[in-house]
Motif scaffolding. Sequence first.
Motif, short mmCIF file in Angstrom:
data_model
loop_
_atom_site.label_atom_id
_atom_site.label_comp_id
_atom_site.label_asym_id
_atom_site.label_seq_id
_atom_site.Cartn_x
_atom_site.Cartn_y
_atom_site.Cartn_z
N GLN A 240 0.81 -1.22 0.00
CA GLN A 240 0.00 0.00 0.00
C GLN A 240 0.84 1.27 0.00
O GLN A 240 0.32 2.36 0.23
CB GLN A 240 -0.93 0.00 1.22
CG GLN A 240 -1.84 -1.21 1.27
CD GLN A 240 -2.74 -1.22 2.49
OE1 GLN A 240 -3.20 -0.18 2.93
NE2 GLN A 240 -3.00 -2.41 3.04
N ASN A 241 2.16 1.14 -0.23
CA ASN A 241 3.08 2.28 -0.30
C ASN A 241 3.08 3.10 0.99
O ASN A 241 3.09 4.32 0.98
CB ASN A 241 2.75 3.18 -1.49
CG ASN A 241 3.01 2.51 -2.82
OD1 ASN A 241 3.99 1.77 -2.97
ND2 ASN A 241 2.14 2.74 -3.79
N LEU A 260 -5.04 -2.62 8.39
CA LEU A 260 -4.16 -2.68 7.23
C LEU A 260 -4.60 -3.75 6.24
O LEU A 260 -4.25 -3.68 5.05
CB LEU A 260 -2.71 -2.94 7.68
CG LEU A 260 -2.03 -1.84 8.49
CD1 LEU A 260 -0.66 -2.31 8.97
CD2 LEU A 260 -1.89 -0.58 7.67
N ASN A 261 -5.35 -4.73 6.71
CA ASN A 261 -5.83 -5.80 5.82
C ASN A 261 -7.11 -5.42 5.07
O ASN A 261 -7.51 -6.15 4.15
CB ASN A 261 -6.10 -7.07 6.62
CG ASN A 261 -4.81 -7.78 7.00
OD1 ASN A 261 -3.80 -7.68 6.31
ND2 ASN A 261 -4.83 -8.48 8.12
N TYR A 267 -5.76 -3.16 -3.37
CA TYR A 267 -4.44 -2.80 -3.86
C TYR A 267 -3.85 -3.94 -4.70
O TYR A 267 -3.19 -3.69 -5.72
CB TYR A 267 -3.51 -2.47 -2.69
CG TYR A 267 -3.62 -1.04 -2.22
CD1 TYR A 267 -2.79 -0.06 -2.72
CD2 TYR A 267 -4.56 -0.66 -1.27
CE1 TYR A 267 -2.87 1.26 -2.30
CE2 TYR A 267 -4.66 0.65 -0.83
CZ TYR A 267 -3.82 1.60 -1.35
OH TYR A 267 -3.92 2.91 -0.94
N LEU A 268 -4.04 -5.18 -4.28
CA LEU A 268 -3.50 -6.30 -5.04
C LEU A 268 -4.15 -6.41 -6.42
O LEU A 268 -3.47 -6.71 -7.42
CB LEU A 268 -3.70 -7.61 -4.26
CG LEU A 268 -2.89 -7.73 -2.97
CD1 LEU A 268 -3.23 -9.03 -2.24
CD2 LEU A 268 -1.39 -7.67 -3.26
N ASP A 269 -5.45 -6.16 -6.50
CA ASP A 269 -6.12 -6.18 -7.81
C ASP A 269 -5.62 -5.05 -8.71
O ASP A 269 -5.46 -5.23 -9.92
CB ASP A 269 -7.63 -6.07 -7.62
CG ASP A 269 -8.22 -7.29 -6.93
OD1 ASP A 269 -7.54 -8.35 -6.95
OD2 ASP A 269 -9.33 -7.19 -6.36
N ALA A 288 17.80 4.55 -13.01
CA ALA A 288 16.63 5.09 -12.33
C ALA A 288 16.03 4.00 -11.46
O ALA A 288 15.79 2.88 -11.94
CB ALA A 288 15.61 5.61 -13.34
N TYR A 289 15.78 4.33 -10.20
CA TYR A 289 15.24 3.36 -9.24
C TYR A 289 13.77 3.67 -8.96
O TYR A 289 13.38 4.83 -8.85
CB TYR A 289 16.04 3.41 -7.93
CG TYR A 289 17.48 2.98 -8.10
CD1 TYR A 289 17.84 1.65 -8.03
CD2 TYR A 289 18.47 3.93 -8.33
CE1 TYR A 289 19.17 1.25 -8.18
CE2 TYR A 289 19.80 3.54 -8.49
CZ TYR A 289 20.14 2.21 -8.41
OH TYR A 289 21.45 1.82 -8.57
N LEU A 290 13.00 2.61 -8.82
CA LEU A 290 11.57 2.75 -8.56
C LEU A 290 11.34 3.20 -7.11
O LEU A 290 11.90 2.62 -6.17
CB LEU A 290 10.85 1.43 -8.82
CG LEU A 290 9.34 1.39 -8.55
CD1 LEU A 290 8.60 2.33 -9.48
CD2 LEU A 290 8.81 -0.04 -8.70
N ILE A 291 10.53 4.23 -6.94
CA ILE A 291 10.22 4.75 -5.61
C ILE A 291 8.86 4.25 -5.13
O ILE A 291 8.72 3.70 -4.04
CB ILE A 291 10.27 6.29 -5.60
CG1 ILE A 291 11.66 6.77 -6.03
CG2 ILE A 291 9.91 6.83 -4.23
CD1 ILE A 291 12.77 6.32 -5.12
N LYS A 292 7.83 4.43 -5.93
CA LYS A 292 6.49 4.01 -5.54
C LYS A 292 5.62 3.83 -6.78
O LYS A 292 5.98 4.27 -7.89
CB LYS A 292 5.85 5.05 -4.60
CG LYS A 292 5.63 6.40 -5.24
CD LYS A 292 4.95 7.37 -4.28
CE LYS A 292 4.74 8.73 -4.94
NZ LYS A 292 4.05 9.68 -4.03
N LYS A 293 4.47 3.21 -6.56
CA LYS A 293 3.49 2.99 -7.61
C LYS A 293 2.18 3.65 -7.20
O LYS A 293 1.69 3.41 -6.09
CB LYS A 293 3.24 1.50 -7.84
CG LYS A 293 4.47 0.73 -8.31
CD LYS A 293 4.18 -0.75 -8.45
CE LYS A 293 5.42 -1.52 -8.86
NZ LYS A 293 5.14 -2.99 -8.98
#
Length: 443
Positions: A240-241, A260-261, A267-269, A288-293
């Motif tokens: 969930q970032n 949190l559940n 989020y998984l979908d 370049a590094y991934l930070i968040k989605k």
Amino acid sequence: MGCSSCGTATGGKPTGCKSNGGCSTGGCNRMNTYDWLRNLPMANTEDQCNVVEISFSKGTRKDFYRNTTLQLFEKGDLVTVEGVSGFDVGEVSLTGEIVRLQMKKYGVKEENPDMKKILRIATDRDLDQRRINKEREPEAVIRSRAIAKQLNLNMKISQVEMQADGRKATFFYIADGRVDFRELIKVYAQEFKVKVEMRQIGARQEAGKVGGIGSCGRELCCSTWLTDFKSVNTTVARYQNLSINQTKLSGQCGRLKCCLNYELDTYLDALQGFPNDCDQLQVVKGTAYLIKKDIFKNLMWYSLPDSNKQYPLTIERVRKIKSLNRQNVVPEELEPVEVTSSKTVEVEPEFVDVVGQISLRSLERADKKKRQQKKNQQQQQQQQQQQRTPATGQKQVSRQQQPAKQQGQAPQKKTEGARPQPPRHKPNRNKPQEAKKQGKTDA
């Protein structure tokens, strides 16, 4: 929603359940189950469920009892049931066909011969006896903790629940491992004169029994409706970032929050449409590094090693760069997109000087009255001074002018602390001529 007995009395407080306005937050509905099969018509009354769900200690403990009487009970009725070598008093929480679903959920068989029975409707004597024994619980918790500490047992007594007749007491405790409390039970039985039952619970169950307010501002889920505690780990927060901060992710019990559940499946979908092997992208400026989605805008944020700036990229652009990297082709730029906010910017109100625009008449009148009184006092003082000064002035002038007239001299001002000076005469310029005349005449 309040129950039917929550009529409003004088002072705006409910009269029925005596919860004083706590129905919507769990005062009446604590660990409650909605009976959505209540209005279901029954074809055969013989097949009706004769098992009733009874709740104790404001819903913290529930159990099933068989109704062997000819009386039909409704939700909210106080009944006297069988206890351990005595009786207990509880509240009816569920009746009818929905009890069978609850029994199926908890694995309880309806034909169980060991199921206890309902004795009768609770009488006034039963209720008074229950109230007297319930008042012993806080003192028993304090005393039981002191005894456990004296015996050097690594455990914590969370709650003590007394039976309505006072013959049995259940001690709920928390411990990290197994505890040898054989000696403790003997001391408890001798101290409280009851039959002792020890029951170990977890930290989440303790929070549900104690209750409290969560960081969201509402009553704890474990004390209102949540009965099944699923495992929660930090992987849920990463999906969930969320920042891995134990102080913010932990609840009242010291464990990770159960909420949190709640949104994990959503989020998984949403993350299924994002590529999984795009944690690093090669460009001319570096890796370049991934930070968040961002699942709401379908963007992936990257950062370059030479700057702290984050670059949002679309999913199609990320896949294209990744395919070029597999072909040993390094693109020149990431080509980030511009993120615009759809929220309207609130214009801050300008500063307005309201000094003098707001007036309080009562204060103005009092201030005006004080100023008028002060002005009148000043005028009276001036008039008194004017009346005194002319009389004293005439007396001083008359006293100073009388010797001056007699001597033919002008009056002089007297100074305090200075010596009197002799009067100064003007020089007579005609003196030598007068002397000559006198000499001639003498001759």
